[in-house]
Design an enzyme around this catalytic site. Structure first.
Site, short mmCIF file in Angstrom:
data_model
loop_
_atom_site.label_atom_id
_atom_site.label_comp_id
_atom_site.label_asym_id
_atom_site.label_seq_id
_atom_site.Cartn_x
_atom_site.Cartn_y
_atom_site.Cartn_z
N LYS A 116 2.81 -2.87 3.12
CA LYS A 116 2.34 -4.28 3.37
C LYS A 116 3.58 -5.47 3.20
CE LYS A 116 -1.43 -3.97 1.22
NZ LYS A 116 -1.16 -2.62 0.62
N THR A 117 3.87 -5.42 1.92
CA THR A 117 5.00 -6.40 1.52
C THR A 117 6.07 -6.41 2.13
OG1 THR A 117 3.72 -6.40 -0.91
CG2 THR A 117 6.04 -7.18 -0.84
N ASP B 133 -0.56 -12.23 -1.12
CA ASP B 133 -0.69 -10.78 -1.38
C ASP B 133 -2.29 -10.91 -2.14
OD1 ASP B 133 -0.21 -8.21 -1.46
OD2 ASP B 133 1.41 -8.07 -3.05
N THR C 4 -6.06 -4.90 0.26
CA THR C 4 -6.35 -3.41 0.24
C THR C 4 -7.83 -3.43 0.44
OG1 THR C 4 -6.56 -3.71 -2.35
CG2 THR C 4 -4.74 -2.64 -1.36
N ARG D 45 5.32 4.47 -1.40
CA ARG D 45 5.81 4.17 -2.77
C ARG D 45 5.56 5.43 -3.69
NH1 ARG D 45 2.32 -0.22 -4.08
NH2 ARG D 45 3.76 -1.53 -3.74
N1 ADP Z 1 7.49 1.93 6.51
C1 ADP Z 1 8.59 2.17 5.11
N2 ADP Z 1 10.00 2.66 5.39
C2 ADP Z 1 10.45 2.89 4.39
N3 ADP Z 1 10.26 2.45 2.97
C3 ADP Z 1 8.96 1.97 2.95
C4 ADP Z 1 8.00 1.67 4.14
N4 ADP Z 1 7.00 1.24 3.57
C5 ADP Z 1 6.95 0.96 2.21
N5 ADP Z 1 8.27 1.62 1.75
C6 ADP Z 1 8.72 1.58 0.42
O1 ADP Z 1 7.69 1.62 -0.39
C7 ADP Z 1 7.54 0.78 -1.19
C8 ADP Z 1 6.22 0.09 -1.37
O2 ADP Z 1 5.98 -0.61 -0.17
P1 ADP Z 1 5.30 -2.27 -0.52
O3 ADP Z 1 5.57 -2.80 0.84
O4 ADP Z 1 5.38 -2.94 -1.54
O5 ADP Z 1 3.80 -1.79 -0.23
P2 ADP Z 1 2.37 -2.31 -0.34
O6 ADP Z 1 2.79 -3.91 -0.21
O7 ADP Z 1 1.41 -2.18 0.77
O8 ADP Z 1 1.65 -2.04 -1.34
C9 ADP Z 1 8.43 -0.23 -0.98
O9 ADP Z 1 9.20 -0.86 -2.11
C10 ADP Z 1 9.64 0.55 0.04
O10 ADP Z 1 10.80 0.93 -0.85
MG MG Z 2 2.50 -5.36 -1.76
#
Ligand code: ADP
Ligand code: MG
Length: 339
Positions: A69-70, A114, A163, A222
């Site tokens: 998401k981030t 977030d 989430t 992640r």
């Molecule tokens: N679609 C994607 N392609 C490549 N790497 C990704 C992708 N989505 C997430 N990641 C990796 O996973 C990690 C976690 O993603 P993040 O955006 O922080 O997830 P969330 O915000 O949903 O918890 C990121 O640091 C990145 O390295």
């Molecule tokens: Mg996040």
């Protein structure tokens, strides 16, 4: 015993500690692997806004932690060529916090919030008019002397990430122009992510090692990156040039992850349902008490993946372990029909 924070799963406290700009975070659509349908509709919204020279509508991203998401918000900002300010639902406490944040935005800027399900009520109410017509309603003074004042805000875009979609009040949800759900990734997409990350980390892996890491990643980028980093540790210590499946297995061993990516705590939850509650159904409260875990941890950390694997089913009377779960743990399924 491996300390808890070595776990490869996605405890929320770890998530908020992950730095925003890391080498592994995708920055462009090309680098953002998988979620193809979502990427397509989102890029149409972005292109259309750019063509109209308009600000982007407010967007909401929801899905399990670690699904991207981030990162997606960062890609959106880059595509829009917009500045982005980050904050979290837990860091905004008083209406004044959000008022100063909003008045300091630039035209077209993206405000990323977030964990927006954690926003306090008062802040949400301030956000309603800000999102709806870029106005900040201020109440000056108290009692009969109180006056209200409307302050115009820059035309900004709010991107919310959560989430816990169900915890968002409807008036907040309704103010987003588009809502996107991030799903668990396909095995082949996780393999591509492992491949991309390993080349950034300058780590050489065989195809088999990549597949082995991917299949233990809970369909979550992640987690894939975390396991990969532990594999890199093994490679560094042993001065391995090309990491094969056997080297990777050493990392899986010390992380105690099995071939489906389950860790000791996941197996503990399944065992409790099977052995203490005869396979279920068991209510979340009883399960949490027996496992000595918070209900929220079971709901957010363990359950989504166990449901995804088809090891658990949710029924109106509680959680039930499926025959697949028995098979994975090598426990004989009771022949209920015989009695
Ligand atoms: N679609 C994607 N392609 C490549 N790497 C990704 C992708 N989505 C997430 N990641 C990796 O996973 C990690 C976690 O993603 P993040 O955006 O922080 O997830 P969330 O915000 O949903 O918890 C990121 O640091 C990145 O390295
Ligand atoms: Mg996040």
């Amino acid at each position: 015993m491996i300390p808890k924070d070595h776990s490869v799963k996605n405890m929320e406290q770890n998530e908020t500690q992950e730095p925003l700009y890391t080498a592994l975070r995708p920055q462009t659509w090309q680098e953002y692997i998988g979620q193809e349908k979502l990427k397509k509709s989102l890029s149409i919204i972005i292109e259309a806004a750019k063509k109209r020279n308009d600000v982007l509508e407010h967007l909401l991203f929801y899905g399990n932690s670690g699904l991207g998401k981030t990162s997606l918000a960062q890609v959106v900002a880059k595509e829009m060529g917009a500045k982005m300010t980050f904050c979290s639902g837990t860091s905004l406490e008083r209406s004044g916090d959000v008022a100063s944040l909003l008045t300091n935005l630039e035209d077209g800027e993206i405000l990323f919030i977030d964990e927006c399900h954690r926003l306090p009520r008062g802040i949400l109410e301030t956000l309603y008019s800000a999102m709806e017509d870029y106005k900040l309603h201020l109440v000056l003074g108290k009692g009969p002397m109180a006056r209200t004042m409307d302050l115009s805000l820059p035309r900004f875009t709010l991107i919310g990430a959560t989430t816990k979609m169900a915890q968002l009040p409807a008036p907040f949800r309704n103010r987003f122009g588009a809502i996107f759900q991030l799903n668990f990734y396909e095995q082949r997409d996780i393999e591509k992510i492992v491949e991309r990350s390993s080349s950034i980390l300058q780590l050489q892996l065989t195809k088999e090692a990549i597949a082995a890491i991917a299949s233990r990643s809970r369909f979550t980028p992640r987690v894939a990156n975390r396991i990969l980093k532990r594999v890199r540790d093994i490679a560094t210590i042993n001065e391995i040039g090309l990491v094969n499946e056997k080297h990777a297995a050493e990392a899986f061993g010390f992380l105690e992850i099995d071939e489906l990516g389950l860790e000791p705590d996941d197996r503990k939850i399944l065992r409790i349902i099977i052995q203490k509650f005869s396979g279920g159904p068991v209510g979340i409260q009883a399960l949490a008490a027996m496992a000595a875990e918070e209900q929220e941890t079971i709901l957010d950390v363990y359950e989504p993946y166990l449901l995804q694997l088809g090891f658990l089913e949710r029924t109106p009377r509680g959680r039930v372990a499926t025959p697949r779960a028995y098979k994975h743990l090598d426990i004989t399924l009771p022949q209920k029909d015989l009695f």
